[in-house]
Structures are given as structure tokens and as C-alpha cells.
Design a protein around this motif. Structure first.
Motif, mmCIF file in Angstrom:
data_model
loop_
_atom_site.group_PDB
_atom_site.id
_atom_site.type_symbol
_atom_site.label_atom_id
_atom_site.label_comp_id
_atom_site.label_asym_id
_atom_site.label_seq_id
_atom_site.Cartn_x
_atom_site.Cartn_y
_atom_site.Cartn_z
ATOM 1 N N SER A 1 3.415 71.309 27.183
ATOM 2 C CA SER A 1 2.298 71.257 26.231
ATOM 3 C C SER A 1 1.540 69.941 26.310
ATOM 4 C CB SER A 1 2.820 71.476 24.809
ATOM 5 O OG SER A 1 3.830 70.540 24.517
ATOM 6 N N GLY A 2 1.378 69.429 27.482
ATOM 7 C CA GLY A 2 0.634 68.185 27.668
ATOM 8 C C GLY A 2 1.539 67.120 28.260
ATOM 9 N N THR A 3 0.975 66.270 29.065
ATOM 10 C CA THR A 3 1.756 65.270 29.786
ATOM 11 C C THR A 3 2.546 64.361 28.859
ATOM 12 O OG1 THR A 3 0.103 65.307 31.539
ATOM 13 C CG2 THR A 3 1.608 63.441 31.509
ATOM 14 N N SER B 1 5.480 66.314 27.324
ATOM 15 C CA SER B 1 6.381 66.962 28.280
ATOM 16 C C SER B 1 6.999 65.995 29.282
ATOM 17 C CB SER B 1 5.630 68.058 29.032
ATOM 18 O OG SER B 1 5.179 69.038 28.128
ATOM 19 N N ARG C 1 3.380 76.901 31.380
ATOM 20 C CA ARG C 1 2.243 76.202 30.766
ATOM 21 C C ARG C 1 1.766 76.960 29.535
ATOM 22 N NH1 ARG C 1 0.715 72.022 33.519
ATOM 23 N NH2 ARG C 1 0.989 71.926 35.760
ATOM 24 N N PRO D 1 -4.463 77.633 26.101
ATOM 25 C CA PRO D 1 -5.260 77.161 24.968
ATOM 26 C C PRO D 1 -5.437 78.276 23.943
ATOM 27 C CG PRO D 1 -6.350 76.642 27.041
ATOM 28 C CD PRO D 1 -5.179 77.535 27.369
#
Length: 72
Positions: A9-11, A14, A37, A40
């Protein structure tokens, strides 16, 4: 090994999970960690009413039973 699927859910959120997988920490504990992944979820309407907030917003993979753990 037990298979566990989690969402990416995003760098920022994660990165610790991805590093742990790369370093073999999950495997050392007998866990076959897989990632999917998130999709959105669209625009978020502004509201002042807490009842109008979707607690699953952005975690569509969990709601669609594509992952086995929920990371808020």
C-alpha cells in the motif's frame, strides 16, 4: 510453509515488509510471504461526520479476499 498474502500500500508503509522478505525473515519463520498491489479506490469525499468514513478505503484487496491479513 504457510502461505500469507498481504497488500502493498505504498513504499513508505510496505518497505519494512519488503526488506524482511528480501532478507529471508519470513522464510526463516516458515512463511511464504506474497504481496499484491492495492487498487486505487477513487476520490475521497470530505466529511465532518465520522460515520461517513469508509474504514476499508484503499484496502480493496482485503475486502475482495485477495489477501489474508489486513494492514491499516
Amino acid at each position: 510453509m504457510k502461505q500469507v498474502v498481504s497488500e502493498i500500500s505504498g513504499t513508505v508503509f510496505s518497505l519494512p515488509w519488503l526488506i524482511a522478505k528480501d532478507e529471508g525473515l519470513f522464510e526463516a519463520e516458515g512463511i511464504d510471504m506474497q504481496f499484491v498491489r492495492t487498487r486505487p479506490s477513487g476520490a475521497v469525499p470530505q466529511t465532518e461526520n465520522p460515520e461517513d468514513v469508509n474504514p476499508i478505503l484503499g484496502h480493496t484487496a482485503f475486502e475482495a479476499t485477495q489477501v489474508s491479513i489486513y494492514r491499516a
